[in-house]
Design a protein around this motif. Sequence first.
Motif, PDB file in Angstrom:
ATOM      1  N   HIS A  81      39.170  37.633  34.971  1.00 18.74           N
ATOM      2  CA  HIS A  81      40.632  37.720  34.112  1.00 18.74           C
ATOM      3  C   HIS A  81      41.258  38.365  34.831  1.00 18.74           C
ATOM      4  O   HIS A  81      40.758  39.339  35.154  1.00 18.74           O
ATOM      5  CB  HIS A  81      39.256  38.068  32.775  1.00 18.74           C
ATOM      6  CG  HIS A  81      40.193  37.854  31.318  1.00 18.74           C
ATOM      7  ND1 HIS A  81      41.216  38.940  31.076  1.00 18.74           N
ATOM      8  CD2 HIS A  81      40.815  36.836  31.167  1.00 18.74           C
ATOM      9  CE1 HIS A  81      42.025  39.013  30.559  1.00 18.74           C
ATOM     10  NE2 HIS A  81      41.543  37.818  29.651  1.00 18.74           N
ATOM     11  N   ASP A  82      42.405  38.803  34.860  1.00 19.56           N
ATOM     12  CA  ASP A  82      43.697  39.313  35.418  1.00 19.56           C
ATOM     13  C   ASP A  82      44.675  38.595  34.608  1.00 19.56           C
ATOM     14  O   ASP A  82      45.027  37.995  34.884  1.00 19.56           O
ATOM     15  CB  ASP A  82      43.549  39.110  37.053  1.00 19.56           C
ATOM     16  CG  ASP A  82      44.565  40.548  37.276  1.00 19.56           C
ATOM     17  OD1 ASP A  82      44.087  41.341  36.878  1.00 19.56           O
ATOM     18  OD2 ASP A  82      45.753  40.229  37.559  1.00 19.56           O
ATOM     19  N   LYS A  83      45.017  40.107  33.974  1.00 20.64           N
ATOM     20  CA  LYS A  83      46.938  39.673  33.043  1.00 20.64           C
ATOM     21  C   LYS A  83      47.122  38.496  32.168  1.00 20.64           C
ATOM     22  O   LYS A  83      47.802  37.834  32.645  1.00 20.64           O
ATOM     23  CB  LYS A  83      47.833  39.876  34.177  1.00 20.64           C
ATOM     24  CG  LYS A  83      47.880  40.725  34.682  1.00 20.64           C
ATOM     25  CD  LYS A  83      49.114  40.728  35.896  1.00 20.64           C
ATOM     26  CE  LYS A  83      49.239  42.461  36.308  1.00 20.64           C
ATOM     27  NZ  LYS A  83      50.596  41.847  37.027  1.00 20.64           N
ATOM     28  N   GLY A  84      45.333  37.760  32.079  1.00 23.76           N
ATOM     29  CA  GLY A  84      45.625  36.894  30.699  1.00 23.76           C
ATOM     30  C   GLY A  84      44.862  35.403  31.529  1.00 23.76           C
ATOM     31  O   GLY A  84      45.517  34.506  30.007  1.00 23.76           O
ATOM     32  N   ARG A  85      45.039  35.676  32.593  1.00 20.52           N
ATOM     33  CA  ARG A  85      44.235  34.376  33.016  1.00 20.52           C
ATOM     34  C   ARG A  85      43.275  34.389  33.946  1.00 20.52           C
ATOM     35  O   ARG A  85      42.481  35.852  34.233  1.00 20.52           O
ATOM     36  CB  ARG A  85      45.287  33.942  34.112  1.00 20.52           C
ATOM     37  CG  ARG A  85      47.002  33.451  34.108  1.00 20.52           C
ATOM     38  CD  ARG A  85      47.674  33.603  35.261  1.00 20.52           C
ATOM     39  NE  ARG A  85      47.622  32.736  35.824  1.00 20.52           N
ATOM     40  CZ  ARG A  85      48.015  32.638  37.218  1.00 20.52           C
ATOM     41  NH1 ARG A  85      48.878  33.243  37.909  1.00 20.52           N
ATOM     42  NH2 ARG A  85      47.723  30.778  37.243  1.00 20.52           N
ATOM     43  N   VAL A  86      42.623  33.745  34.026  1.00 15.74           N
ATOM     44  CA  VAL A  86      41.226  33.372  34.792  1.00 15.74           C
ATOM     45  C   VAL A  86      41.417  32.653  35.621  1.00 15.74           C
ATOM     46  O   VAL A  86      41.909  31.687  36.545  1.00 15.74           O
ATOM     47  CB  VAL A  86      40.500  32.544  33.747  1.00 15.74           C
ATOM     48  CG1 VAL A  86      38.770  32.211  34.401  1.00 15.74           C
ATOM     49  CG2 VAL A  86      40.286  33.443  32.158  1.00 15.74           C
ATOM     50  N   PHE A  87      40.345  33.413  36.864  1.00 20.87           N
ATOM     51  CA  PHE A  87      40.417  32.660  38.088  1.00 20.87           C
ATOM     52  C   PHE A  87      39.344  32.398  38.671  1.00 20.87           C
ATOM     53  O   PHE A  87      38.035  33.366  38.992  1.00 20.87           O
ATOM     54  CB  PHE A  87      40.987  33.483  39.299  1.00 20.87           C
ATOM     55  CG  PHE A  87      42.751  34.518  38.267  1.00 20.87           C
ATOM     56  CD1 PHE A  87      43.868  33.234  38.929  1.00 20.87           C
ATOM     57  CD2 PHE A  87      43.132  35.148  38.155  1.00 20.87           C
ATOM     58  CE1 PHE A  87      45.073  33.451  39.118  1.00 20.87           C
ATOM     59  CE2 PHE A  87      44.396  35.625  37.699  1.00 20.87           C
ATOM     60  CZ  PHE A  87      45.040  34.591  37.827  1.00 20.87           C
ATOM     61  N   ALA A  88      39.017  31.733  39.300  1.00 21.79           N
ATOM     62  CA  ALA A  88      37.261  31.651  40.372  1.00 21.79           C
ATOM     63  C   ALA A  88      37.630  31.393  42.088  1.00 21.79           C
ATOM     64  O   ALA A  88      38.292  30.469  42.347  1.00 21.79           O
ATOM     65  CB  ALA A  88      37.076  30.313  39.559  1.00 21.79           C
ATOM     66  N   LEU A  89      36.475  32.560  42.325  1.00 21.72           N
ATOM     67  CA  LEU A  89      36.705  32.164  44.094  1.00 21.72           C
ATOM     68  C   LEU A  89      35.067  32.081  44.330  1.00 21.72           C
ATOM     69  O   LEU A  89      34.456  32.729  43.778  1.00 21.72           O
ATOM     70  CB  LEU A  89      37.860  33.343  44.106  1.00 21.72           C
ATOM     71  CG  LEU A  89      39.115  33.573  44.133  1.00 21.72           C
ATOM     72  CD1 LEU A  89      38.825  34.227  42.491  1.00 21.72           C
ATOM     73  CD2 LEU A  89      40.013  34.661  44.810  1.00 21.72           C
ATOM     74  N   ASP A  90      35.240  31.398  45.314  1.00 24.60           N
ATOM     75  CA  ASP A  90      33.960  31.858  46.697  1.00 24.60           C
ATOM     76  C   ASP A  90      33.561  33.157  46.074  1.00 24.60           C
ATOM     77  O   ASP A  90      34.359  34.530  46.543  1.00 24.60           O
ATOM     78  CB  ASP A  90      34.513  31.735  48.056  1.00 24.60           C
ATOM     79  CG  ASP A  90      33.051  31.773  48.976  1.00 24.60           C
ATOM     80  OD1 ASP A  90      31.550  32.220  48.050  1.00 24.60           O
ATOM     81  OD2 ASP A  90      32.953  30.932  49.560  1.00 24.60           O
ATOM     82  N   ASN A  91      32.252  34.357  45.603  1.00 29.28           N
ATOM     83  CA  ASN A  91      31.980  35.646  45.733  1.00 29.28           C
ATOM     84  C   ASN A  91      32.131  36.419  47.194  1.00 29.28           C
ATOM     85  O   ASN A  91      31.686  37.439  46.917  1.00 29.28           O
ATOM     86  CB  ASN A  91      30.722  35.533  45.054  1.00 29.28           C
ATOM     87  CG  ASN A  91      30.496  36.990  44.902  1.00 29.28           C
ATOM     88  OD1 ASN A  91      31.955  37.579  44.123  1.00 29.28           O
ATOM     89  ND2 ASN A  91      29.452  37.643  44.794  1.00 29.28           N
ATOM     90  N   ARG A  92      31.924  35.368  47.959  1.00 31.58           N
ATOM     91  CA  ARG A  92      31.674  36.268  49.769  1.00 31.58           C
ATOM     92  C   ARG A  92      33.354  36.324  50.695  1.00 31.58           C
ATOM     93  O   ARG A  92      34.420  35.314  50.500  1.00 31.58           O
ATOM     94  CB  ARG A  92      31.015  34.898  50.466  1.00 31.58           C
ATOM     95  CG  ARG A  92      29.523  34.708  49.386  1.00 31.58           C
ATOM     96  CD  ARG A  92      28.572  33.461  50.053  1.00 31.58           C
ATOM     97  NE  ARG A  92      29.872  32.681  50.714  1.00 31.58           N
ATOM     98  CZ  ARG A  92      30.175  32.001  51.424  1.00 31.58           C
ATOM     99  NH1 ARG A  92      29.185  32.013  53.087  1.00 31.58           N
ATOM    100  NH2 ARG A  92      30.428  30.298  51.559  1.00 31.58           N
TER     101      ARG A  92
END
Length: 592
Positions: free
Chosen positions: A36-47
């Motif tokens: 969560h950053d600046k009101g937005r949600v992001f999803a990424l590979d954790n590697r």
Amino acid sequence: MDTPITGFVRAGSLEELKAKGRLVVHGPHRPILVVHDKGRVFALDNRCPHMGFPLDRCSVEDGTLTCHWHHARFDLASGCTFDLWADDVPTCPAEVRDGEVWVRPVFCHADPAAHWRQRLDDGLAHVLGLVIAKAVHGQLAAGVPPPDVVRQVALFGIQNRDGWGDGLTILTALGNLLPVLPEEETYLALFQGARRVAADCDGQAPRRQRVALASRPDLATLKRWLRRWTAVRHREAAERTLLTAVATGASPAALADLLLAADTDRAFADGGHSLDFTNKAFECLDLIGWEHANAALPTVVGQMVAARGAEESTAWRQPIDLIALCTEAAAELPDLFAARPNMHGWSDHAALARALLGDHPVAIMDALKAAIRAGAIASDLGRSLAYAAALRLARFGTANEHADWETAHHVFTYANAIHQMLKRIGTADRDGHIEAVHGVLHGAMALYLARYLNVPPARIPGEGSEPLDDLPANAEEIRVALLDVFDRQRQVDLAARLVARHLTLGHSVQSLIAILARALLREDAGFHAYQVLDAGVRQFGEWGNTDEGRHILIAVVRFLAAHSPTERAELQTADIAQRLMRGGELHQDTTA
């Protein structure tokens, strides 16, 4: 390995995500980092795509994510890297529903083949080994045929270096071997070839394309011109002449005759490398398509015109003037071939090879002449020369200095190249192509000069009464033992005995070649090793599993074993890339 999941999975509450700043979603899929950053949600590979370090241990600031392992930085919104050596982080869709965060664990691209093709271009351009490895793996996983990857890399190498180099030689050698390699070795072969082409092009000026002449002289004229420009070292004129021959629609056989005539006007030029590179350029076009001839063939001209011939070497002039001997024999070739019987099926290749290993150069030349009179065609002479040169390696005495392996190697790969070029030229014009045979004469004298490498000769396993019964009989056990040999230094003789054992028991030759390829591909090998394996497989194909064929593969394994093991740094890079691409967690045991 990722498990295919088409729907969304719950990551946690939005309130929890805001409080922690990040969450990691585990499941049958690869681990997913939700930020969560600046009101937005992001999803990424954790590697981290560079080395697999967990990105949940990294920093997030102003829309960027920084990995603490090697300080690679990424755009949170897209996963794109600011540091090309790190590659991009795969992303996946994320949604907020009624205060809950959901992610769809699907990491893909709209056009995976196009994506990984672009990434391979990036890796080649910036010499990024890990990016190259992942891009090769990605293309294969996307169903791209291996020859298409070879074509992409070859064209990059042709366009981004002013002349043929070691990398393109390695790539072509491995491209030739692809049909006999299993899937795992195919990936390693393409990676090793691509990363060597990239290294060759690093910091080099790109190739400047020249154009054909406006006129279209006949091939006989173009051959005279090309030999003249090569003799006076006029590169631009030689390239335009060659391009004109391509523009006339000359066949691969005619182009081979054209280049071989010019290449062999200097004896054993550049220690055999000049002609070997020319042959590899032809083989490269067999792999990538002859529509690229006007781009690929001129790459060998620079070395050809600049090459130093053996006629400038004292060893070829004293105590016996071998150049004069070659010149005298060459003058007799037209009459010899004109008088040879119009017959097919001359088969005394092994006998001629033994004569070529003699200690008297005049007798060696006489043996070649006698073979022509008896019905041998040009490619027959090349085949005998290649087998004789393989025997130099097979019988190489390990009491010699280690560097002397290269002397024997150069003769063998040169002999294979002249044989392949003579086969390509063919026999359509019975009175033509005489100049091409000059290369056989030069190869025979290079072989003569290397005779000291077999004093005393090493015993070839299986010859005479030497027993092999102390070795495993099971094919798989032999192959395991062979790989173990390559893990230790100075195991030349044991490696040769294992290959002899495998072949004499009639086990699969293809599986043996695959093991030799595996042994080579895991090493940080020099380009000579790739040349030897490729040439050996080619020459084995001429003989099959006969005594002569076994001698050839024994020669190959002795050379490879003499140059193993190495640090295997590139194998580690390939392994890291493969595990990342398959969804593995490389740093799951790393503590914070």
